[in-house]
Design a protein around this motif. Structure first.
Motif, PDB file in Angstrom:
ATOM      1  N   VAL A 227       0.461   9.063 -14.438  1.00  0.00           N
ATOM      2  CA  VAL A 227      -0.078   7.720 -14.280  1.00  0.00           C
ATOM      3  C   VAL A 227      -0.157   7.477 -12.770  1.00  0.00           C
ATOM      4  O   VAL A 227       0.768   7.815 -12.031  1.00  0.00           O
ATOM      5  N   ILE A 228      -1.260   6.884 -12.335  1.00  0.00           N
ATOM      6  CA  ILE A 228      -1.471   6.660 -10.899  1.00  0.00           C
ATOM      7  C   ILE A 228      -1.556   5.164 -10.625  1.00  0.00           C
ATOM      8  O   ILE A 228      -2.329   4.450 -11.259  1.00  0.00           O
ATOM      9  N   ILE A 229      -0.739   4.726  -9.669  1.00  0.00           N
ATOM     10  CA  ILE A 229      -0.774   3.335  -9.217  1.00  0.00           C
ATOM     11  C   ILE A 229      -1.252   3.325  -7.776  1.00  0.00           C
ATOM     12  O   ILE A 229      -0.734   4.073  -6.941  1.00  0.00           O
ATOM     13  N   GLU A 230      -2.234   2.491  -7.499  1.00  0.00           N
ATOM     14  CA  GLU A 230      -2.665   2.229  -6.123  1.00  0.00           C
ATOM     15  C   GLU A 230      -2.439   0.746  -5.858  1.00  0.00           C
ATOM     16  O   GLU A 230      -2.829  -0.090  -6.670  1.00  0.00           O
ATOM     17  N   ALA A 231      -1.795   0.443  -4.737  1.00  0.00           N
ATOM     18  CA  ALA A 231      -1.542  -0.953  -4.376  1.00  0.00           C
ATOM     19  C   ALA A 231      -2.042  -1.173  -2.957  1.00  0.00           C
ATOM     20  O   ALA A 231      -1.815  -0.345  -2.068  1.00  0.00           O
ATOM     21  N   TYR A 232      -2.732  -2.291  -2.777  1.00  0.00           N
ATOM     22  CA  TYR A 232      -3.322  -2.644  -1.488  1.00  0.00           C
ATOM     23  C   TYR A 232      -2.745  -3.970  -1.010  1.00  0.00           C
ATOM     24  O   TYR A 232      -2.422  -4.838  -1.825  1.00  0.00           O
ATOM     25  N   PRO A 233      -2.630  -4.151   0.306  1.00  0.00           N
ATOM     26  CA  PRO A 233      -2.071  -5.408   0.815  1.00  0.00           C
ATOM     27  C   PRO A 233      -2.955  -6.606   0.498  1.00  0.00           C
ATOM     28  O   PRO A 233      -4.176  -6.488   0.359  1.00  0.00           O
ATOM     29  N   LEU A 234      -2.292  -7.753   0.418  1.00  0.00           N
ATOM     30  CA  LEU A 234      -2.985  -9.020   0.271  1.00  0.00           C
ATOM     31  C   LEU A 234      -3.891  -9.190   1.473  1.00  0.00           C
ATOM     32  O   LEU A 234      -3.488  -8.921   2.599  1.00  0.00           O
ATOM     33  N   SER A 235      -5.111  -9.607   1.250  1.00  0.00           N
ATOM     34  CA  SER A 235      -6.078  -9.765   2.332  1.00  0.00           C
ATOM     35  C   SER A 235      -5.660 -10.896   3.262  1.00  0.00           C
ATOM     36  O   SER A 235      -5.212 -11.951   2.819  1.00  0.00           O
ATOM     37  N   ASP A 236      -5.815 -10.684   4.559  1.00  0.00           N
ATOM     38  CA  ASP A 236      -5.495 -11.711   5.556  1.00  0.00           C
ATOM     39  C   ASP A 236      -6.703 -12.568   5.897  1.00  0.00           C
ATOM     40  O   ASP A 236      -6.641 -13.393   6.788  1.00  0.00           O
ATOM     41  N   VAL A 237      -7.807 -12.343   5.194  1.00  0.00           N
ATOM     42  CA  VAL A 237      -9.022 -13.099   5.479  1.00  0.00           C
ATOM     43  C   VAL A 237      -8.781 -14.564   5.130  1.00  0.00           C
ATOM     44  O   VAL A 237      -8.380 -14.896   4.022  1.00  0.00           O
ATOM     45  N   ASP A 238      -9.017 -15.430   6.081  1.00  0.00           N
ATOM     46  CA  ASP A 238      -8.806 -16.866   5.884  1.00  0.00           C
ATOM     47  C   ASP A 238     -10.128 -17.520   5.537  1.00  0.00           C
ATOM     48  O   ASP A 238     -11.151 -17.259   6.155  1.00  0.00           O
ATOM     49  N   ALA A 239     -10.120 -18.393   4.555  1.00  0.00           N
ATOM     50  CA  ALA A 239     -11.358 -19.062   4.111  1.00  0.00           C
ATOM     51  C   ALA A 239     -11.995 -19.882   5.223  1.00  0.00           C
ATOM     52  O   ALA A 239     -13.205 -20.093   5.235  1.00  0.00           O
TER      53      ALA A 239
ATOM     54  N   MET B 186      -2.020   1.418   2.239  1.00  0.00           N
ATOM     55  CA  MET B 186      -1.989   1.350   0.782  1.00  0.00           C
ATOM     56  C   MET B 186      -0.836   2.200   0.276  1.00  0.00           C
ATOM     57  O   MET B 186      -0.330   3.053   0.993  1.00  0.00           O
ATOM     58  N   LEU B 187      -0.443   1.938  -0.961  1.00  0.00           N
ATOM     59  CA  LEU B 187       0.582   2.729  -1.626  1.00  0.00           C
ATOM     60  C   LEU B 187      -0.086   3.495  -2.758  1.00  0.00           C
ATOM     61  O   LEU B 187      -0.842   2.917  -3.544  1.00  0.00           O
ATOM     62  N   LEU B 188       0.186   4.784  -2.838  1.00  0.00           N
ATOM     63  CA  LEU B 188      -0.345   5.649  -3.896  1.00  0.00           C
ATOM     64  C   LEU B 188       0.835   6.340  -4.565  1.00  0.00           C
ATOM     65  O   LEU B 188       1.568   7.087  -3.908  1.00  0.00           O
ATOM     66  N   VAL B 189       1.029   6.054  -5.844  1.00  0.00           N
ATOM     67  CA  VAL B 189       2.154   6.622  -6.591  1.00  0.00           C
ATOM     68  C   VAL B 189       1.610   7.363  -7.797  1.00  0.00           C
ATOM     69  O   VAL B 189       0.798   6.832  -8.556  1.00  0.00           O
TER      70      VAL B 189
ATOM     71  N   MET C  19     -10.560   1.422  11.628  1.00  0.00           N
ATOM     72  CA  MET C  19      -9.152   1.750  11.610  1.00  0.00           C
ATOM     73  C   MET C  19      -8.875   2.587  10.358  1.00  0.00           C
ATOM     74  O   MET C  19      -9.222   2.197   9.259  1.00  0.00           O
ATOM     75  N   PRO C  20      -8.239   3.753  10.521  1.00  0.00           N
ATOM     76  CA  PRO C  20      -7.932   4.574   9.347  1.00  0.00           C
ATOM     77  C   PRO C  20      -6.849   3.920   8.487  1.00  0.00           C
ATOM     78  O   PRO C  20      -5.992   3.202   8.980  1.00  0.00           O
ATOM     79  N   THR C  21      -6.923   4.195   7.202  1.00  0.00           N
ATOM     80  CA  THR C  21      -5.957   3.653   6.258  1.00  0.00           C
ATOM     81  C   THR C  21      -4.699   4.507   6.261  1.00  0.00           C
ATOM     82  O   THR C  21      -4.779   5.726   6.134  1.00  0.00           O
ATOM     83  N   ARG C  22      -3.557   3.854   6.383  1.00  0.00           N
ATOM     84  CA  ARG C  22      -2.280   4.550   6.285  1.00  0.00           C
ATOM     85  C   ARG C  22      -1.892   4.572   4.814  1.00  0.00           C
ATOM     86  O   ARG C  22      -1.722   3.526   4.192  1.00  0.00           O
ATOM     87  N   VAL C  23      -1.774   5.763   4.255  1.00  0.00           N
ATOM     88  CA  VAL C  23      -1.462   5.914   2.839  1.00  0.00           C
ATOM     89  C   VAL C  23       0.000   6.328   2.686  1.00  0.00           C
ATOM     90  O   VAL C  23       0.415   7.349   3.222  1.00  0.00           O
ATOM     91  N   HIS C  24       0.752   5.514   1.953  1.00  0.00           N
ATOM     92  CA  HIS C  24       2.131   5.857   1.596  1.00  0.00           C
ATOM     93  C   HIS C  24       2.030   6.553   0.244  1.00  0.00           C
ATOM     94  O   HIS C  24       1.917   5.900  -0.787  1.00  0.00           O
ATOM     95  N   GLU C  25       2.042   7.880   0.261  1.00  0.00           N
ATOM     96  CA  GLU C  25       1.773   8.649  -0.956  1.00  0.00           C
ATOM     97  C   GLU C  25       3.043   9.272  -1.518  1.00  0.00           C
ATOM     98  O   GLU C  25       3.838   9.857  -0.781  1.00  0.00           O
ATOM     99  N   PHE C  26       3.197   9.131  -2.827  1.00  0.00           N
ATOM    100  CA  PHE C  26       4.328   9.710  -3.548  1.00  0.00           C
ATOM    101  C   PHE C  26       3.760  10.462  -4.746  1.00  0.00           C
ATOM    102  O   PHE C  26       3.350   9.850  -5.730  1.00  0.00           O
ATOM    103  N   ALA C  27       3.726  11.802  -4.659  1.00  0.00           N
ATOM    104  CA  ALA C  27       3.119  12.609  -5.710  1.00  0.00           C
ATOM    105  C   ALA C  27       4.075  12.824  -6.885  1.00  0.00           C
ATOM    106  O   ALA C  27       3.659  12.771  -8.036  1.00  0.00           O
TER     107      ALA C  27
END
Length: 184
Positions: free
Chosen positions: A108-120, A137-140, A1-9
């Motif tokens: 300054v570059i911020i990358e944020a990724y969602p909390l993993s849904d992997v269950d133990a 992901m969010l890229l600012v 699945m491709p990553t959807r990037v919310h990019e703000f330059a």
């Protein structure tokens, strides 16, 4: 699945804000360019760490001989943003974040990724490589003045919570507080 990037330059606005009362606040990193707006939830501690690390990066760059990137030592008054969050529609809850510096654009570059849904509990299931990908992901990318203003506002928002008990340091709720002093 491709990553959807919310990019703000070069965002029009990038702030940390909260929804809710002290003690039950949800923190959001909100970014807007024109009509595109993204809000991601994060923890109070993540917000505080992000502000601290941004200031740390900027302070290290100031220390370079001649301050080649014209890093401000304080928050430029024209970039102060004390307005509340705009309409919040949570895109995702933040897990991992990275922080970087781009010397070619002085941002300054911020990358944020969602909390993993992997269950133990799913350890017995084989992991398909495609399922391990990050869905979005969010890229600012923030210019230095905006980054300094972002860090200042974030520190203020984090500090605006419940007051700390002067004796034990624990948060004091509006309904009262049971002080748990350490034994001497």
């Amino acid at each position: 699945m491709p990553t959807r990037v919310h990019e703000f330059a070069w965002p029009d606005r990038v702030v940390i804000g909260t929804v809710g009362l002290p003690g039950a606040r949800t923190f959001y990193l909100q970014v807007r360019t024109g009509k595109q707006i993204v809000s991601i939830a994060l923890e109070k501690q993540q917000s505080a760490e992000l502000a601290g690390k941004i200031d740390e990066i900027l302070d290290q760059l100031i220390a370079l001989e001649g301050n080649p990137f014209s890093i401000p030592t304080g928050t430029p008054i024209e970039l102060v943003d004390n307005d509340p969050l705009e309409a919040v529609e949570e895109q995702f809850r933040t897990g991992a974040m990275t922080l970087g510096w781009d010397p070619t654009t002085a941002q300054v570059i911020i990358e944020a990724y969602p909390l993993s849904d992997v269950d133990a509990d799913d350890d017995d299931d084989p992991v398909d490589g495609n399922d391990a990908e990050v869905a979005e992901m969010l890229l600012v990318r923030m210019p230095v003045g905006t980054a300094r203003a972002f860090a200042k506002r974030t520190r203020e928002v984090v500090g605006a919570g419940r007051p700390a008990c002067p004796l034990c340091g624990s948060p004091v709720d509006p309904d009262g507080h049971v002080c748990t002093l350490p034994e001497v």
